[in-house]
Design an enzyme around this catalytic site. Structure first.
Site, PDB file in Angstrom:
ATOM      1  N   ASP A 179       0.821  -1.222   0.000  1.00 13.32           N
ATOM      2  CA  ASP A 179       0.000   0.000   0.000  1.00 13.32           C
ATOM      3  C   ASP A 179       0.853   1.270   0.000  1.00 13.32           C
ATOM      4  OD1 ASP A 179      -2.421   1.383  -0.022  1.00 13.32           O
ATOM      5  OD2 ASP A 179      -2.503   1.498   2.170  1.00 13.32           O
ATOM      6  N   TRP A 193       2.694   7.925  -2.910  1.00 10.81           N
ATOM      7  CA  TRP A 193       4.098   8.084  -3.308  1.00 10.81           C
ATOM      8  C   TRP A 193       4.182   8.901  -4.604  1.00 10.81           C
ATOM      9  CZ3 TRP A 193       7.024   6.797  -7.591  1.00 10.81           C
ATOM     10  CH2 TRP A 193       8.414   6.802  -7.425  1.00 10.81           C
ATOM     11  N   ASN A 227     -10.961  -3.034  -5.024  1.00 11.49           N
ATOM     12  CA  ASN A 227     -10.206  -2.080  -5.844  1.00 11.49           C
ATOM     13  C   ASN A 227     -10.847  -1.788  -7.203  1.00 11.49           C
ATOM     14  OD1 ASN A 227      -6.989  -3.163  -4.517  1.00 11.49           O
ATOM     15  ND2 ASN A 227      -8.155  -1.326  -3.986  1.00 11.49           N
ATOM     16  N   SER A 235      -7.800  -4.496   5.519  1.00 16.10           N
ATOM     17  CA  SER A 235      -8.495  -4.259   4.242  1.00 16.10           C
ATOM     18  C   SER A 235      -8.856  -5.553   3.496  1.00 16.10           C
ATOM     19  CB  SER A 235      -7.658  -3.336   3.344  1.00 16.10           C
ATOM     20  OG  SER A 235      -7.417  -2.106   3.986  1.00 16.10           O
TER      21      SER A 235
HETATM   22  C1  IPE Z   1      -5.334  -2.683   0.175  1.00 13.12           C
HETATM   23  O1  IPE Z   1      -5.065  -1.339  -0.060  1.00 13.12           O
HETATM   24  C2  IPE Z   1      -5.302  -3.446  -1.115  1.00 13.12           C
HETATM   25  C3  IPE Z   1      -3.996  -3.592  -1.737  1.00 13.12           C
HETATM   26  C4  IPE Z   1      -2.879  -3.098  -1.300  1.00 13.12           C
HETATM   27  C5  IPE Z   1      -3.974  -4.384  -2.930  1.00 13.12           C
HETATM   28  P1  IPE Z   1      -6.223  -0.256  -0.259  1.00 13.12           P
HETATM   29  O2  IPE Z   1      -5.534   1.020  -0.514  1.00 13.12           O
HETATM   30  O3  IPE Z   1      -7.185  -0.729  -1.291  1.00 13.12           O
HETATM   31  O4  IPE Z   1      -6.941  -0.305   1.156  1.00 13.12           O
HETATM   32  P2  IPE Z   1      -7.838   0.786   1.881  1.00 13.12           P
HETATM   33  O5  IPE Z   1      -8.849   1.254   0.868  1.00 13.12           O
HETATM   34  O6  IPE Z   1      -6.932   1.890   2.320  1.00 13.12           O
HETATM   35  O7  IPE Z   1      -8.438   0.068   3.037  1.00 13.12           O
HETATM   36  C1  IPE Z   2      -1.805   0.042  -3.244  1.00 12.64           C
HETATM   37  O1  IPE Z   2      -1.495   1.389  -3.321  1.00 12.64           O
HETATM   38  C2  IPE Z   2      -1.928  -0.596  -4.605  1.00 12.64           C
HETATM   39  C3  IPE Z   2      -3.265  -1.102  -4.903  1.00 12.64           C
HETATM   40  C4  IPE Z   2      -4.301  -1.017  -4.127  1.00 12.64           C
HETATM   41  C5  IPE Z   2      -3.435  -1.709  -6.197  1.00 12.64           C
HETATM   42  P1  IPE Z   2      -2.642   2.479  -3.353  1.00 12.64           P
HETATM   43  O2  IPE Z   2      -3.002   2.745  -4.769  1.00 12.64           O
HETATM   44  O3  IPE Z   2      -3.767   2.082  -2.481  1.00 12.64           O
HETATM   45  O4  IPE Z   2      -1.882   3.714  -2.764  1.00 12.64           O
HETATM   46  P2  IPE Z   2      -2.488   4.820  -1.786  1.00 12.64           P
HETATM   47  O5  IPE Z   2      -2.970   4.087  -0.570  1.00 12.64           O
HETATM   48  O6  IPE Z   2      -3.599   5.471  -2.525  1.00 12.64           O
HETATM   49  O7  IPE Z   2      -1.346   5.723  -1.503  1.00 12.64           O
HETATM   50 MG    MG Z   3      -4.151   2.416  -0.490  1.00 12.65          MG
END
Ligand code: IPE
Ligand code: IPE
Ligand code: MG
Length: 236
Positions: free
Chosen positions: A17, A22, A65, A192
């Site tokens: 995550d 980033w 997602n 999550s």
């Molecule tokens: C969890 O991250 C899923 C993955 C890293 C693949 P999310 O960014 O989707 O989780 P939430 O929405 O912050 O709980």
């Molecule tokens: C995790 O990074 C990757 C996936 C969920 C595919 P995020 O895309 O959730 O990154 P943040 O949490 O928005 O920074």
């Molecule tokens: Mg995230």
């Protein structure tokens, strides 16, 4: 790495995550963060193999997602395709690849590639990398329940034979030991919907470091902490 190998986790789960933040911190599109995150995935996998971790499960895409904007979902699908195209490199390292989650929702090309990689690597045994893609912990349990119900319907088992070990064998990770530790970079302190059944006794490790900044050194910190945790599993 100075960690006693007896105190190493057998199975680590990693919630990758923080990619989006980033990228945003650098004024880049979120997809750039996912790309960097994929590089880190390669680096950490190589490191885990080197130090002797047997199983690593990576959370790459959750059942939730799909709610993201279409252009981000499309960028992720493209990235998965590119990465799976280069995943043959793991064959030379004798690494087995398994995909957990509902593959049927992915584009056919991607689904076929996942199946091909699983088949090709099924006898590799240096380490197992498990990719959680379109994975949800609740979905995992629901599917196991449906499979158990079908076994009862077919009179293969009685309802009384549904127990924890049966459910453990019917979930996506059947046959794989539960994760000893789950690491979540990115600052959030939640799972999550990752490995809901399997994480019942996992040690949880949260860090504010964003996944694209996660290094083998950060992993060492988590392993060091794991080595000092007292696991009791309800005993004394
Ligand atoms: C969890 O991250 C899923 C993955 C890293 C693949 P999310 O960014 O989707 O989780 P939430 O929405 O912050 O709980
Ligand atoms: C995790 O990074 C990757 C996936 C969920 C595919 P995020 O895309 O959730 O990154 P943040 O949490 O928005 O920074
Ligand atoms: Mg995230």
């Amino acid at each position: 790495m100075a960690i006693n190998s007896e105190k190493l986790p057998v199975h680590i789960g990693i919630i990758m995550d923080g990619n989006g933040r980033w990228a945003q911190n650098r004024g880049l599109p979120r997809a750039a963060g996912h790309k960097e995150g994929a590089e880190v995935f390669n680096r950490i996998t190589k490191y885990c193999r080197k130090i002797g971790i047997r199983y690593v499960t990576y959370y790459a895409f959750s059942t939730e997602n799909w709610k993201r904007p279409a252009d981000e979902v499309n960028a992720l699908m493209k990235l998965f395709e590119q990465y799976l195209g280069t995943a043959e490199q793991y064959a030379k390292d004798n690494v087995r690849l398994i995909f957990i989650g509902d593959k049927s929702r992915f584009p056919e090309k991607l689904r076929l590639k996942m199946e091909e990689l699983e088949k090709k690597s099924e006898n590799f045994d240096a380490m197992t990398v498990i990719m959680a893609m379109n994975y949800g912990g609740r979905d995992d349990i629901v599917r196991a329940a449906a499979r158990a119900a079908a076994l009862v319907r077919d009179r293969s088992i009685t309802p009384e034979q549904i127990d924890e070990s049966l459910i453990s064998s019917l979930i996506y990770t059947g046959g794989i030991p539960d994760p000893d530790m789950i690491i979540r970079p990115g600052g959030e302190k939640r799972l999550s919907n990752f490995l809901t059944w399997q994480s019942a006794y996992s040690e949880l490790y949260f860090t504010d470091v964003l996944w694209p900044d996660f290094t083998p050194k950060e992993l060492d910190k988590a392993l060091e902490e794991f080595a000092h945790r007292g696991r009791r599993f309800g005993g004394v």
